[in-house]
Write a protein that holds these residues in place. Structure first.
Motif, PDB file in Angstrom:
ATOM      1  N   ALA A  24      79.662  27.480 158.075  1.00 11.40           N
ATOM      2  CA  ALA A  24      78.866  27.429 156.849  1.00 11.40           C
ATOM      3  C   ALA A  24      77.777  28.502 156.793  1.00 11.40           C
ATOM      4  O   ALA A  24      77.537  29.080 155.726  1.00 11.40           O
ATOM      5  CB  ALA A  24      78.238  26.049 156.698  1.00 11.40           C
ATOM      6  N   SER A  25      77.103  28.754 157.904  1.00 12.54           N
ATOM      7  CA  SER A  25      75.982  29.697 157.845  1.00 12.54           C
ATOM      8  C   SER A  25      75.897  30.545 159.111  1.00 12.54           C
ATOM      9  O   SER A  25      74.997  30.353 159.930  1.00 12.54           O
ATOM     10  CB  SER A  25      74.680  28.937 157.632  1.00 12.54           C
ATOM     11  N   PRO A  26      76.805  31.486 159.274  1.00 18.64           N
ATOM     12  CA  PRO A  26      76.722  32.343 160.462  1.00 18.64           C
ATOM     13  C   PRO A  26      75.479  33.230 160.470  1.00 18.64           C
ATOM     14  O   PRO A  26      74.983  33.579 161.534  1.00 18.64           O
ATOM     15  CB  PRO A  26      78.005  33.173 160.402  1.00 18.64           C
ATOM     16  N   THR A  27      74.945  33.557 159.301  1.00 23.20           N
ATOM     17  CA  THR A  27      73.727  34.374 159.248  1.00 23.20           C
ATOM     18  C   THR A  27      72.544  33.614 159.846  1.00 23.20           C
ATOM     19  O   THR A  27      71.727  34.195 160.563  1.00 23.20           O
ATOM     20  CB  THR A  27      73.422  34.767 157.785  1.00 23.20           C
ATOM     21  N   MET A  28      72.472  32.319 159.588  1.00 16.26           N
ATOM     22  CA  MET A  28      71.398  31.508 160.154  1.00 16.26           C
ATOM     23  C   MET A  28      71.545  31.407 161.676  1.00 16.26           C
ATOM     24  O   MET A  28      70.556  31.474 162.405  1.00 16.26           O
ATOM     25  CB  MET A  28      71.406  30.105 159.543  1.00 16.26           C
ATOM     26  N   ILE A  29      72.754  31.281 162.156  1.00 16.58           N
ATOM     27  CA  ILE A  29      72.988  31.201 163.602  1.00 16.58           C
ATOM     28  C   ILE A  29      72.559  32.497 164.279  1.00 16.58           C
ATOM     29  O   ILE A  29      71.888  32.483 165.315  1.00 16.58           O
ATOM     30  CB  ILE A  29      74.484  30.903 163.896  1.00 16.58           C
ATOM     31  N   VAL A  30      72.899  33.632 163.687  1.00 18.59           N
ATOM     32  CA  VAL A  30      72.518  34.925 164.257  1.00 18.59           C
ATOM     33  C   VAL A  30      71.002  35.094 164.207  1.00 18.59           C
ATOM     34  O   VAL A  30      70.386  35.592 165.152  1.00 18.59           O
ATOM     35  CB  VAL A  30      73.240  36.082 163.522  1.00 18.59           C
ATOM     36  N   ALA A  31      70.377  34.645 163.129  1.00 18.56           N
ATOM     37  CA  ALA A  31      68.919  34.752 163.020  1.00 18.56           C
ATOM     38  C   ALA A  31      68.221  33.880 164.064  1.00 18.56           C
ATOM     39  O   ALA A  31      67.180  34.260 164.599  1.00 18.56           O
ATOM     40  CB  ALA A  31      68.468  34.355 161.618  1.00 18.56           C
ATOM     41  N   LEU A  32      68.805  32.727 164.369  1.00 16.70           N
ATOM     42  CA  LEU A  32      68.219  31.858 165.386  1.00 16.70           C
ATOM     43  C   LEU A  32      68.409  32.413 166.798  1.00 16.70           C
ATOM     44  O   LEU A  32      67.562  32.212 167.666  1.00 16.70           O
ATOM     45  CB  LEU A  32      68.831  30.460 165.312  1.00 16.70           C
ATOM     46  N   LEU A  33      69.496  33.107 167.031  1.00 21.20           N
ATOM     47  CA  LEU A  33      69.801  33.592 168.372  1.00 21.20           C
ATOM     48  C   LEU A  33      69.187  34.951 168.690  1.00 21.20           C
ATOM     49  O   LEU A  33      68.956  35.263 169.851  1.00 21.20           O
ATOM     50  CB  LEU A  33      71.320  33.669 168.568  1.00 21.20           C
ATOM     51  N   SER A  34      68.941  35.784 167.693  1.00 15.21           N
ATOM     52  CA  SER A  34      68.424  37.125 167.979  1.00 15.21           C
ATOM     53  C   SER A  34      66.896  37.100 168.036  1.00 15.21           C
ATOM     54  O   SER A  34      66.246  36.331 167.333  1.00 15.21           O
ATOM     55  CB  SER A  34      68.905  38.118 166.919  1.00 15.21           C
ATOM     56  N   PRO A  35      66.309  37.969 168.871  1.00 13.51           N
ATOM     57  CA  PRO A  35      64.846  37.996 168.982  1.00 13.51           C
ATOM     58  C   PRO A  35      64.161  38.531 167.728  1.00 13.51           C
ATOM     59  O   PRO A  35      63.053  38.118 167.395  1.00 13.51           O
ATOM     60  CB  PRO A  35      64.589  38.904 170.180  1.00 13.51           C
ATOM     61  N   GLU A  36      64.817  39.435 167.014  1.00 14.45           N
ATOM     62  CA  GLU A  36      64.231  39.946 165.770  1.00 14.45           C
ATOM     63  C   GLU A  36      65.028  39.403 164.588  1.00 14.45           C
ATOM     64  O   GLU A  36      66.232  39.166 164.682  1.00 14.45           O
ATOM     65  CB  GLU A  36      64.218  41.478 165.747  1.00 14.45           C
ATOM     66  N   VAL A  37      64.347  39.197 163.485  1.00 14.02           N
ATOM     67  CA  VAL A  37      65.004  38.674 162.290  1.00 14.02           C
ATOM     68  C   VAL A  37      65.740  39.821 161.610  1.00 14.02           C
ATOM     69  O   VAL A  37      65.154  40.852 161.296  1.00 14.02           O
ATOM     70  CB  VAL A  37      63.968  38.043 161.324  1.00 14.02           C
ATOM     71  N   ARG A  38      67.025  39.630 161.399  1.00 12.03           N
ATOM     72  CA  ARG A  38      67.848  40.652 160.775  1.00 12.03           C
ATOM     73  C   ARG A  38      69.056  39.988 160.151  1.00 12.03           C
ATOM     74  O   ARG A  38      69.347  38.831 160.397  1.00 12.03           O
ATOM     75  CB  ARG A  38      68.287  41.704 161.786  1.00 12.03           C
TER      76      ARG A  38
END
Length: 181
Positions: A24-38
């Motif tokens: 549903a929201s891979p962008t949210m998962i990546v934002a939670l896992l990466s140190p910088e918001v992108r």
């Protein structure tokens, strides 16, 4: 509800719970896992969704191959589930349960190592869920995979021995059976 059904449907539910956010929201998962918001790249979105669909597929295959959902069209064949090797309804039940048990054990070990290094409660929750399902699967493999050898006369399990203690109740039943009482 049988423990066998509980494991089969519990595994499918646990994998679906993990798959829904990935799809549903891979962008949210990546934002939670990466140190910088992108923004997530196209490759990250692809891998996230493929992993989510794979988890759902593994859950569905687990339910189907363990015999929890009858795949026959006749009602007489569809009643009940058995994990014996001679059962045509679920010939892959024990191998499927063994493989998913190893999956949950490996997954819980990985979650434990991530939890100890990062201290994140999300990894602790994953550890509890996968660890619990791994333990339930191990119990099912050890104790629910055969019907046992129950004697019709005594009601005792025939695979037990008298070592190191004598089974006086079974001995008295044998004497009664010989006498014809």
């Amino acid at each position: 509800m049988d423990v066998y059904y509980f494991y089969s449907y519990g595994t499918a539910a646990w994998l679906a719970t993990q798959a829904v956010p990935l799809i549903a929201s891979p962008t949210m998962i990546v934002a939670l896992l990466s140190p910088e918001v992108r923004e997530a790249s196209a490759l990250e979105i692809y891998f996230s969704r493929v992993l989510g669909f794979s988890l759902i597929t593994i859950g569905i295959l687990n339910v189907l191959l363990t015999g929890s959902v009858p795949l026959s069209s006749r009602l007489s064949e569809a009643s009940g589930v058995s994990t014996s090797a001679e059962d045509p309804k679920a010939p892959y039940a024990l191998p499927t349960m063994t493989i998913t048990s190893a999956f949950h054990a490996t997954y819980s070990f990985y979650m434990y190592t991530m939890w100890t290094t990062s201290g994140s409660y999300a990894f602790g929750l994953g550890l509890l869920g996968s660890g619990f399902l791994s333990i339930v699967a191990l119990w099912c493999i050890l104790f629910a995979s055969s019907n046992g050898r129950i004697s019709r006369k005594t009601g005792a399990d025939k695979r037990t021995s008298g070592f190191p203690f004598k089974n006086s109740e079974a001995a008295s039943e044998k004497k009664k059976a010989k006498k014809g009482i």
